[in-house]
Enzyme design. Structure first.
Site, PDB file in Angstrom:
ATOM      1  N   ASP A  11      17.986   9.082  -0.577  1.00 16.41           N
ATOM      2  CA  ASP A  11      19.024   8.373  -1.241  1.00 16.41           C
ATOM      3  C   ASP A  11      20.388   8.703  -0.812  1.00 16.41           C
ATOM      4  OD1 ASP A  11      17.114   6.731  -2.748  1.00 16.41           O
ATOM      5  OD2 ASP A  11      17.209   8.121  -4.629  1.00 16.41           O
ATOM      6  N   ASP A 130      11.107  -3.866  -6.889  1.00 16.23           N
ATOM      7  CA  ASP A 130      11.147  -2.987  -7.990  1.00 16.23           C
ATOM      8  C   ASP A 130      10.352  -3.774  -9.121  1.00 16.23           C
ATOM      9  OD1 ASP A 130      12.469  -1.104  -6.391  1.00 16.23           O
ATOM     10  OD2 ASP A 130      14.308  -1.324  -7.762  1.00 16.23           O
TER      11      ASP A 130
END
Lengths: 251, 193
Positions: A11, A130
């Site tokens: 990330d 997601d």
């Protein structure tokens, strides 16, 4: 034989790695380029960089990062986060990324998948999804899983394939961060209904979880972050164990 | 040595340039015909869709230039496919250097063929110092069938051309610039031709 891929995910915020990264032997654990080099040398098959910078003016920082990663590593990598347009994709690919991933932008404007796939070819367009179950039904979520939609995970998976996605990166929000294993049932279903490769994400906690997901589903790759960042699992050790369990990997 | 990397607006050309850099060479990304013609080695990269890539090549006249080159030319991935006669990808007419038709994978396995696969059946000096069954990185939905031009194979349900060669033209379906040590060795071998 085509091997199963092991993919560490980094990330990125404002050009730095975030989410506790704790590599031994790295002076600056926040530098994504150093991490990428370390993973590349340590047997990772591919890398995913997810840019979570809030503002658009950080774009330049991301492009510089992509260039630096491409300069230092010799394995493929995917870049996602904030990619919305043909121009965004063009810049990231040109800087040296192999694939891009889109998530919310595709849900809000599904036609972008067709458009990107027509221009760049489907092989470099990954759609990230997601999802988590709501009252037993798997629903697609937006904004890193915070906003629920009414879209069914399995219907959406099929739709993104039909629109020209080359790969699906499916993260189970239910499993993500738990270290209790991947969402086997949902991954099994997604990987069986689409013909494009599926990357499993969310829930990796042990080597058994990786064996499990490759034995029980048709996924082509498994992605994880913290177990690799904290060296709870070393990729080469993991691959040796997978090989001993008759799962084809590149060693 | 002068190495030209053909820049026609498509593809991750920087990756190729960086790979050359790691090998100690400088590659120039260019669409300039004189620069390409006078280079010692030419690399023709490609990521993208065959038809949009061919459109770009036609706009700049590179579609005429590339087949006329005399120095070693390496087409990578889509670059290799574009050197064939045609591609099933949007029924595109290509450069016609190799009299081959690029076909779509049409079987039950996952498509695109993405990931690390092994190469074998070496028939070219490109593979000096490469052990059989070495792993390289592929990402493609279309393939070049086996032929007299095949110089290595990979297997995905069936065998297809991992690399091809005809005279000074070399095609590489996988991405040597992204294929770790094996890929770097193959690039190095090409540059030493």
């Amino acid at each position: 034989m085509l091997t199963k891929r092991i993919i560490p995910c980094l990330d990125i915020k404002d050009g730095r790695t975030v989410k506790g990264v704790n590599f031994v032997g790295l002076r600056d654990a926040g530098d994504p380029v150093l991490l990428a080099e370390k993973y590349s040398e340590g047997g990772a098959d591919e890398l995913v960089f997810l840019d979570i910078s809030a503002s658009a003016d950080k774009r330049k920082t991301l492009i510089d990062l992509v260039e630096n990663v491409a300069r230092k590593t010799n394995i493929p990598f995917t870049v996602g986060g904030g990619i919305r347009t043909v121009k965004d994709v063009y810049q990231v690919l040109r800087a040296g990324a192999d694939k891009i991933s889109i998530n919310s932008a595709a849900v809000k404007n599904p036609k972008i998948i067709n458009e990107l796939s027509n221009v760049f070819g489907n092989q470099c367009i990954t759609v990230a999804i997601d999802a988590k179950p709501i009252n037993g039904d798997w629903k697609v979520h937006l904004v890193g899983g915070r906003i629920a939609t009414a879209i069914d995970l399995f219907e959406w998976s099929k739709e993104v394939e039909d629109r020209g996605a080359g790969e699906i990166l499916f993260t189970s929000m239910k499993n993500d961060g738990t270290k209790n294993g991947f969402a086997i049932d949902a991954l099994k279903r997604v990987s069986e209904i689409v013909q494009i490769p599926v990357i499993a994400s969310g829930g990796a906690g042990s080597t058994e979880d990786f064996i499990d997901v490759f034995h029980k589903t048709e996924v082509s790759a498994a992605l994880a972050a913290s177990v690799f960042h904290y060296e709870e699992i070393k990729i080469l050790d993991l691959k040796n164990i997978l090989k001993n369990n008759k799962i084809e990997v590149r060693i | 040595m002068k190495i030209a990397i053909i820049d026609y607006g498509a593809g991750n050309i920087k990756s190729v340039q960086f790979a050359l850099e790691r090998l100690g060479y400088e590659g120039v990304c260019t669409s300039n015909p004189n620069e390409i013609r006078s280079a010692d080695k030419v690399i023709f990269p490609g990521v993208g869709a065959a038809n949009s890539a061919m459109n770009e090549l036609q706009k700049s006249g590179l579609n005429e230039l590339i087949p006329s080159l005399k120095q070693p030319v390496m087409g990578i991935c889509l670059g290799m496919q574009l050197m064939c006669t045609s591609s099933e990808e949007n029924d595109t007419a290509c450069l016609g250097i190799f009299p081959m038709k690029v076909q779509k994978f049409n079987h039950d396995l996952k498509i695109p063929h993405i990931g690390w696969n092994q190469i074998d059946d070496f028939g070219s000096s490109l593979f000096n110092q490469i052990l059989p069954s070495g792993y390289v990185y592929f990402v493609h939905s279309y393939y070049v069938p086996l032929s007299q031009f095949t110089t290595s194979t990979a297997t995905y349900s069936f065998k297809f051309s991992a690399t091809i060669q005809k005279n000074n033209f070399f095609g590489c379906q996988f991405h040597p610039e992204k294929s770790s040590d094996v890929g770097m060795q193959i690039l190095n071998n090409f540059l030493k031709l």
